[in-house]
Design a protein around this motif. Sequence first.
Motif, mmCIF file in Angstrom:
data_model
loop_
_atom_site.group_PDB
_atom_site.id
_atom_site.type_symbol
_atom_site.label_atom_id
_atom_site.label_comp_id
_atom_site.label_asym_id
_atom_site.label_seq_id
_atom_site.Cartn_x
_atom_site.Cartn_y
_atom_site.Cartn_z
ATOM 1 N N GLY A 350 0.817 -1.207 0.000
ATOM 2 C CA GLY A 350 0.000 0.000 0.000
ATOM 3 C C GLY A 350 0.850 1.256 0.000
ATOM 4 O O GLY A 350 0.624 2.195 -0.777
ATOM 5 N N GLU A 354 1.344 4.089 -3.020
ATOM 6 C CA GLU A 354 1.041 5.511 -2.797
ATOM 7 C C GLU A 354 2.135 6.439 -3.341
ATOM 8 O O GLU A 354 1.854 7.554 -3.752
ATOM 9 C CB GLU A 354 0.842 5.793 -1.296
ATOM 10 C CG GLU A 354 -0.524 5.347 -0.796
ATOM 11 C CD GLU A 354 -0.742 5.639 0.681
ATOM 12 O OE1 GLU A 354 0.262 5.865 1.392
ATOM 13 O OE2 GLU A 354 -1.900 5.631 1.107
ATOM 14 N N SER A 372 -10.487 -3.413 9.233
ATOM 15 C CA SER A 372 -10.191 -2.905 10.574
ATOM 16 C C SER A 372 -11.439 -2.429 11.314
ATOM 17 O O SER A 372 -11.680 -2.821 12.463
ATOM 18 C CB SER A 372 -9.171 -1.763 10.462
ATOM 19 O OG SER A 372 -8.947 -1.180 11.720
ATOM 20 N N VAL A 463 -6.536 -2.023 6.269
ATOM 21 C CA VAL A 463 -6.679 -0.585 6.487
ATOM 22 C C VAL A 463 -6.699 0.141 5.145
ATOM 23 O O VAL A 463 -6.471 1.340 5.082
ATOM 24 C CB VAL A 463 -5.547 -0.036 7.390
ATOM 25 C CG1 VAL A 463 -5.694 -0.583 8.799
ATOM 26 C CG2 VAL A 463 -4.174 -0.359 6.831
ATOM 27 N N GLY A 464 -6.957 -0.596 4.073
ATOM 28 C CA GLY A 464 -7.138 0.058 2.784
ATOM 29 C C GLY A 464 -6.428 -0.620 1.621
ATOM 30 O O GLY A 464 -6.855 -0.508 0.480
ATOM 31 N N ALA A 465 -5.353 -1.342 1.901
ATOM 32 C CA ALA A 465 -4.556 -1.866 0.798
ATOM 33 C C ALA A 465 -5.230 -3.023 0.064
ATOM 34 O O ALA A 465 -4.893 -3.307 -1.093
ATOM 35 C CB ALA A 465 -3.172 -2.285 1.298
ATOM 36 N N LEU A 468 -6.507 -2.151 -3.262
ATOM 37 C CA LEU A 468 -5.521 -2.040 -4.339
ATOM 38 C C LEU A 468 -5.368 -3.353 -5.071
ATOM 39 O O LEU A 468 -5.183 -3.393 -6.290
ATOM 40 C CB LEU A 468 -4.164 -1.606 -3.768
ATOM 41 C CG LEU A 468 -4.119 -0.229 -3.114
ATOM 42 C CD1 LEU A 468 -2.742 0.012 -2.519
ATOM 43 C CD2 LEU A 468 -4.455 0.847 -4.133
ATOM 44 N N HIS B 143 -6.744 5.314 7.314
ATOM 45 C CA HIS B 143 -7.047 4.154 6.483
ATOM 46 C C HIS B 143 -7.354 4.596 5.055
ATOM 47 O O HIS B 143 -7.665 5.747 4.804
ATOM 48 C CB HIS B 143 -8.200 3.362 7.088
ATOM 49 C CG HIS B 143 -7.831 2.721 8.402
ATOM 50 N ND1 HIS B 143 -8.706 1.997 9.160
ATOM 51 C CD2 HIS B 143 -6.649 2.702 9.077
ATOM 52 C CE1 HIS B 143 -8.088 1.569 10.259
ATOM 53 N NE2 HIS B 143 -6.848 1.998 10.233
ATOM 54 N N GLY B 144 -7.225 3.660 4.135
ATOM 55 C CA GLY B 144 -7.449 3.986 2.734
ATOM 56 C C GLY B 144 -6.137 4.325 2.046
ATOM 57 O O GLY B 144 -5.064 4.243 2.641
ATOM 58 N N ILE B 145 -6.246 4.669 0.782
ATOM 59 C CA ILE B 145 -5.064 4.936 -0.037
ATOM 60 C C ILE B 145 -4.991 6.427 -0.314
ATOM 61 O O ILE B 145 -5.966 7.025 -0.744
ATOM 62 C CB ILE B 145 -5.157 4.142 -1.360
ATOM 63 C CG1 ILE B 145 -5.193 2.642 -1.070
ATOM 64 C CG2 ILE B 145 -4.007 4.505 -2.306
ATOM 65 C CD1 ILE B 145 -3.989 2.119 -0.304
#
Lengths: 602, 602
Positions: A350, A354, A372, A463-465, A468, B143-145
């Motif tokens: 992640g 970025e 999460s 947590v977001g990845a 992707l 959190h998140g990208i």
Amino acid sequence: MTTVDPEVRTPQQVVGAWLERFNAALDAQDADAAADLFATACFWRDLVALTWNLKTVEGPEGVRDMLTHTLATARPRDFHVTEEPTEADGLVEAWLEFETEGGRGQGHLRLRDGRAWTLLTALRELKGHEEHRGSARPAGAEHGINPERRTWLERRINEAEELGHTTQPEVVIVGGGQGGIALAARLRQLDVPTIVVDRHARPGDQWRGRYKSLCLHDPVWYDHLPYIKFPENWPVFSPKDKIADWLEMYTRVMELNYWSSTEATSARYDEDAGAWEVTVVRDGTALTLRPRQLVLATGMSGKPNQPSFPGQDVFAGEQHHSSAHPGPDAYAGKRVVVVGSNNSAFDICGALYEVGADVTMVQRSSTHIVRSATLMEIGLAALYSEEAVANGVTTERADMIFASLPYRIMHEFQIPLYEQMRERDRDFYDRLERAGFEHDWGDDGSGLFMKYLRRGSGYYIDVGAADLVADGRVKLAHGQVDHLTRDAVVLADGTELPADLVVYATGYGSMNGWAADLISQEVADRVGKVWGLGSDTTKDPGPWEGEQRNMWKPTQVPALWFHGGNLHQSRHYSLYLALQLKARAVGIATPVYGLAEVHHTG
Amino acid sequence: MTTVDPEVRTPQQVVGAWLERFNAALDAQDADAAADLFATACFWRDLVALTWNLKTVEGPEGVRDMLTHTLATARPRDFHVTEEPTEADGLVEAWLEFETEGGRGQGHLRLRDGRAWTLLTALRELKGHEEHRGSARPAGAEHGINPERRTWLERRINEAEELGHTTQPEVVIVGGGQGGIALAARLRQLDVPTIVVDRHARPGDQWRGRYKSLCLHDPVWYDHLPYIKFPENWPVFSPKDKIADWLEMYTRVMELNYWSSTEATSARYDEDAGAWEVTVVRDGTALTLRPRQLVLATGMSGKPNQPSFPGQDVFAGEQHHSSAHPGPDAYAGKRVVVVGSNNSAFDICGALYEVGADVTMVQRSSTHIVRSATLMEIGLAALYSEEAVANGVTTERADMIFASLPYRIMHEFQIPLYEQMRERDRDFYDRLERAGFEHDWGDDGSGLFMKYLRRGSGYYIDVGAADLVADGRVKLAHGQVDHLTRDAVVLADGTELPADLVVYATGYGSMNGWAADLISQEVADRVGKVWGLGSDTTKDPGPWEGEQRNMWKPTQVPALWFHGGNLHQSRHYSLYLALQLKARAVGIATPVYGLAEVHHTG
């Protein structure tokens, strides 16, 4: 068999009647009578109070056996409630206190149909060796006139100068992360001379050195250290540098004897002296410490699995284990292959994405993923959250509630939670599956925490990845690595992944590997595998252990101990390990009941 | 006049009925009706909630006047109890919450015969500007990208690099002891950009540099900082180096912008810019800060009274103010004259005696002495002790109880306590008197805390050194210093005291002396004397002020504030000062009611 009085009705009365019989049986040292008060399916978990061990026995026959071996010396007694018992769904719950010959303990009891289903007994303090806190805290100022007066600072400096040089510590803890620090704080409060050795320059560097986006995946209520809680402005998910600073300051204000820039290079047990010889190199100078007890707190995620692949020597780019990954900043525009698909792999992918790296994740086996926010809400909120605290479930109480659930049946409580999570995030999982990502819920669907307890790996708290991977912004490849070329990673199916950087997010080995490095392979094998429950699930072979293997309790190698785990475990179990070490330091008899056998060497 | 319903009986009903009328009067903006609910002898103490000031009004006419001036803008409302009211000795007590137009507050009420005797109203938070804590704490992990992601550390470093250089702080606090640190922590939680400047190399050096035997004379329960409490193993009387380390730790983990090794050399208010120009020298380099608000937190015991005596220039030995005394180690066998007979003088005499110095104390005026254990037990235990905490009187609650007692009548509560102390330690005082020591109990017998509030001097909390004077091991001389010779101090009556060292334990000046040094004498005179109540007792001239002069509240010089006091005051009053500064930072109207006039310039 004892019959249950049908007229007893209120939870208070039910518990009162049970405790009366239980205390009478204990006082009479009648293991049979005590065992008769337990249900056919029952669990008694003892944390050092009776067994000088962390031990869960099952069934009346297990209770009988434990009591037969411990009643005469431990003499548990005077079990009584500390607050009004409650009843729900036919289950009566009670919080208890009790005494033993040498200590005072706290307990938790669940009765069903008047018989014990679960009982937790946990030692709190040793009589005559209570901690100096609360109304027993030190005075600080020494009033009166004393020509021999030494100030607090002078005494502290003097202690630091002598310990390890002219005086020897009772305990050496190798590894000064949160585990070693929490244990050392407990031991200082118990007046057990202790040195923590750590190779980093400063406490907290274990965290500072990790990839820059790292935050704890566990929330703040779960992460407190003993004695000093994070303040109420502390972030929910602690950024790594904040944890680092907190650990450094904690080490200072708790006055730990913490030797930074110190590497433990070898250790051997001197049978004649009854002490370890631990060779350490401190700021470049070797010296020998001779503690009676040696604790390895180098981290269950501390010993990297460094994979060996053909071609690693010809690969012209950069390659490192995830534990050595510096973060993304140097890799903008680079081609990166991350081998692995668990927490570190996702975090690293992640962060690399970025900054504009071209990232490929190599999934070698199935991964359990939970989001999460979902995990916090469904999995943790009842025990560790702002709401829990508002409901009177302090971190200390939550720890005891959690400890009161036997590992044998814990998955039964976990499975429905993960079914809820799956339902809530169905779209998310559908997208992951469509992207070809292999995910699972654990062998029995019991999810993340059981995976953690059983094998300490195999999951990602999203947590977001994950998004992707789901939408292809991070590319996904499958299979084992076959070899590396000058500029690529080649998988078993021949897929070639061009790379400027290869990150091996390949996890960590059993902690007894540290014992092999520091002491000997023979000693490591005698200790056997560290961690896991013996659940006979993937990476956690049976037979059933009932407790976590070799953690916080006596091992087959006397005077060698393993401490660690997440912040919750470091906090809670450090108490029981500290009490075991204190008892040995002052010569209290510590007959161990049920010392675990070794079935696996690593 | 409202009549009191004779049928109302329980404390709950009494309070309920009173609040109903009170809320109705406030809602109707009827100051007369509200004032009618107060007893003839009554006190309403407002901490920033209605008055944007710290202000105590007296009598129904005082209440009426305050409400007449504040009701329309503050719109106080919805006073309600937060727990069941209690009754004792005809006095009904209630804990309250309420709202104003811009904020939420906490209150405390005492009713006698159905009318208010005391009311405390204290602002807790500003609506829309609540602190980020508890359930509103920051997430920590983002959190998140996010390709623009900056980590917590990167943002913190960036802030530290910019603030004071490319961006200007809203507030500059001069002085980074416990006062400046507590206030800065509150301001950070309120998102008010703040820089603390302090001339020492490290936070806590203010304490580290003092004489080595120094411990706090106040107990730990009284000393907590906001947000992070001392742990339960912390000593009762904190040794100076432990406080120092704690302050340093606190500064770090609370992420304060603390400029060490920085001296504020001058300040002037730029009317056109609406900001101060504060010149500071940081690590040797001068730069100008332009805060809108300037806080002096240099310590009520920070500006030494350096006495000037003929012959100081010919005296061949060493001489220094008590604040510069390094401790006893260099003075074994030396002849030391300590000028003064209050806390520092006794502490220094005791430590010098212990190392074998030949010590003479010069008493210039009467001193109030209480023994530490007696003071703790009789004077403080009900509010600040382990027992108080066990009884639910947390430090926060104790602060509010203490704040609820009007200064005007506080001595009436104190006098009987000191009568008890005198009785308990009668032998001790008899011995002191026989030794010729002049002691007192304050002008009206109200003892130590009133002396502290009125004049901040004139007492010793005995931790042992009084015995040295009582039995002559420390010699006692009386009178003013006339002059020094090459090797002696000569008193007004001609007594010659040979000396290798003279310590001037001559106390500290009013804090507006700092304003004179930093800004100008003109501004210092406009501010006037800082500290004291106007009690018309020794060193606290009238007229009556009702609150401590110029502390934590608006002064006659806009945008100039004084903060400090002991740890209790730094903790509690930092909240109200922080809220005043926050309101100004975000442009909330802050009409000040009852700004104090200046009657004394220093």
